[in-house]
Design an enzyme around this catalytic site. Structure first.
Site, PDB file in Angstrom:
ATOM      1  N   LYS A 175       0.838  -1.195   0.000  1.00  0.00           N
ATOM      2  CA  LYS A 175       0.000   0.000   0.000  1.00  0.00           C
ATOM      3  C   LYS A 175       0.879   1.254   0.000  1.00  0.00           C
ATOM      4  O   LYS A 175       1.841   1.360   0.767  1.00  0.00           O
ATOM      5  CB  LYS A 175      -0.914   0.005   1.228  1.00  0.00           C
ATOM      6  CG  LYS A 175      -2.013  -1.041   1.182  1.00  0.00           C
ATOM      7  CD  LYS A 175      -3.039  -0.734   0.097  1.00  0.00           C
ATOM      8  CE  LYS A 175      -4.208  -1.693   0.161  1.00  0.00           C
ATOM      9  NZ  LYS A 175      -5.256  -1.345  -0.831  1.00  0.00           N
ATOM     10  N   LYS A 223     -13.208  -7.940  -7.731  1.00  0.00           N
ATOM     11  CA  LYS A 223     -13.598  -8.402  -6.401  1.00  0.00           C
ATOM     12  C   LYS A 223     -15.041  -8.888  -6.472  1.00  0.00           C
ATOM     13  O   LYS A 223     -15.909  -8.195  -7.019  1.00  0.00           O
ATOM     14  CB  LYS A 223     -13.452  -7.275  -5.375  1.00  0.00           C
ATOM     15  CG  LYS A 223     -12.007  -6.785  -5.261  1.00  0.00           C
ATOM     16  CD  LYS A 223     -11.846  -5.631  -4.290  1.00  0.00           C
ATOM     17  CE  LYS A 223     -10.380  -5.198  -4.210  1.00  0.00           C
ATOM     18  NZ  LYS A 223     -10.155  -4.062  -3.312  1.00  0.00           N
TER      19      LYS A 223
END
Length: 329
Positions: free
Chosen positions: A108, A215
């Protein structure tokens, strides 16, 4: 598939609150609503800030997975990546130790309140831990503007990035950035521009991405996600939304059903939970996850039960989203 009655869903609902090992996505506890459907356990866990219209898509996915059988799998296991939150570089090794055998790491970056030097140090630490053969991908969650993204990818290029996920927020920015950094050989992946878009295929039509991050819950279920990938005509990597092992099993079912799966998937995030609800939590072993339904541990379910006010909040949300699905039909 007929829409199950709300009363039936409320009777089946279990709301859990699971602490994280590391603050991630601005939260320390992940809440989720679990349902035991006729075909097995399923999960409804849109993030709390999402409105009901967006959350109702997640409910569609949960109902599909719990009330019908997933497509026939094309593989028995799914290779997964480790995920490193926006931690200090000194904590990277401890995070990676929770992901057994993973040779791909998603890092991240572009965390609010941090600077590029923090990202460079974190990615550098991951590269040191992996060695030259490991794969590193970075995920900015749309946190950079166009010029910031170009500058950041220049700074991170020395670490041999597999791809950059959602470096900018908009499709036009992604398209322009892809043009600017093409010579660097860093592919651009789209996540939010797919799962949060009114038209999830717009990014592919605009030539704004080299691959899609998909997703299951945010896209409305395994079958809709498969249809989007097929129509987009781009490679895909399946990822999670910090799900419990139940929700992760939905993502694994999606990954197992893709005709082509060239990338390790972001489905190992149960390793970021201090505890889980599964009898055998869906954590990476030798860098992979098995395909199949998850059996919930009733004792763990009780231990992880959310406080009564949070349970009521989730049940109310379930009712509102169910009403939206009923209205749409």
């Amino acid at each position: 598939m007929p829409l199950p009655a709300l009363a039936d869903l409320l009777d089946r609902a279990h709301v859990v609150a699971l602490p994280l090992t590391t603050r991630f996505r601005g939260i320390d506890v992940r809440e989720a609503l679990l349902l035991e459907g006729p075909h097995g356990w399923t999960e409804f866990s849109p993030f709390v800030e999402y409105d009901d219209d967006e959350a109702s898509t997640w409910l569609s996915a949960a109902l599909e997975f719990g009330w019908s059988a997933p497509p026939a799998p094309l593989r028995d296991t799914v290779a997964v990546n480790a995920t490193v939150p926006a931690v200090d570089a000194g904590r990277v090794a401890a995070v990676l130790a929770r992901f057994d055998g993973c040779r791909t790491v998603k890092v991240k970056v572009a965390e609010r309140g941090q600077v590029l030097a923090d990202d460079v140090a974190r990615v550098h630490a991951v590269r040191d831990a992996l060695g030259p053969e490991g794969r590193i991908r970075v995920d900015a969650n749309g946190g950079w503007n166009l010029d910031e993204a170009e500058h950041a990818l220049h700074a991170l290029a020395e670490f041999d990035l597999e791809y950059a996920e959602q470096p900018c927020a908009s499709v036009p920015e992604l398209a322009e950035l892809r043009r600017r950094v093409h010579y660097m050989g860093i592919p651009i992946a789209a996540d939010e521009s797919v799962r949060k878009a009114a038209d999830p295929l717009a990014v592919a039509r605009a030539g704004a991405a080299d691959l899609l991050v998909i997703k299951a819950q945010p896209l409305g279920g395994v079958r809709r996600a498969l249809a989007i990938v097929a129509e987009a005509g781009l490679p895909a990597v399946v990822s999670s939304a910090l799900d419990t092992s139940v929700g992760l099993s939905m993502g694994v079912a999606l990954a197992a059903s893709l005709p082509d799966l060239d990338f390790d998937c972001g489905l190992g995030t149960a390793s970021l939970l201090e505890r889980d609800v599964a009898a055998s939590p869906l954590r990476p072993a030798a860098g992979a996850l098995p395909v199949g339904r998850i059996q919930v541990d009733r004792a763990a379910l009780d231990e992880s039960a959310a406080p009564s006010d949070r349970r009521r909040w989730w049940l109310d949300r379930l009712g509102r989203c169910h009403a939206l699905l009923a209205q749409a039909r």
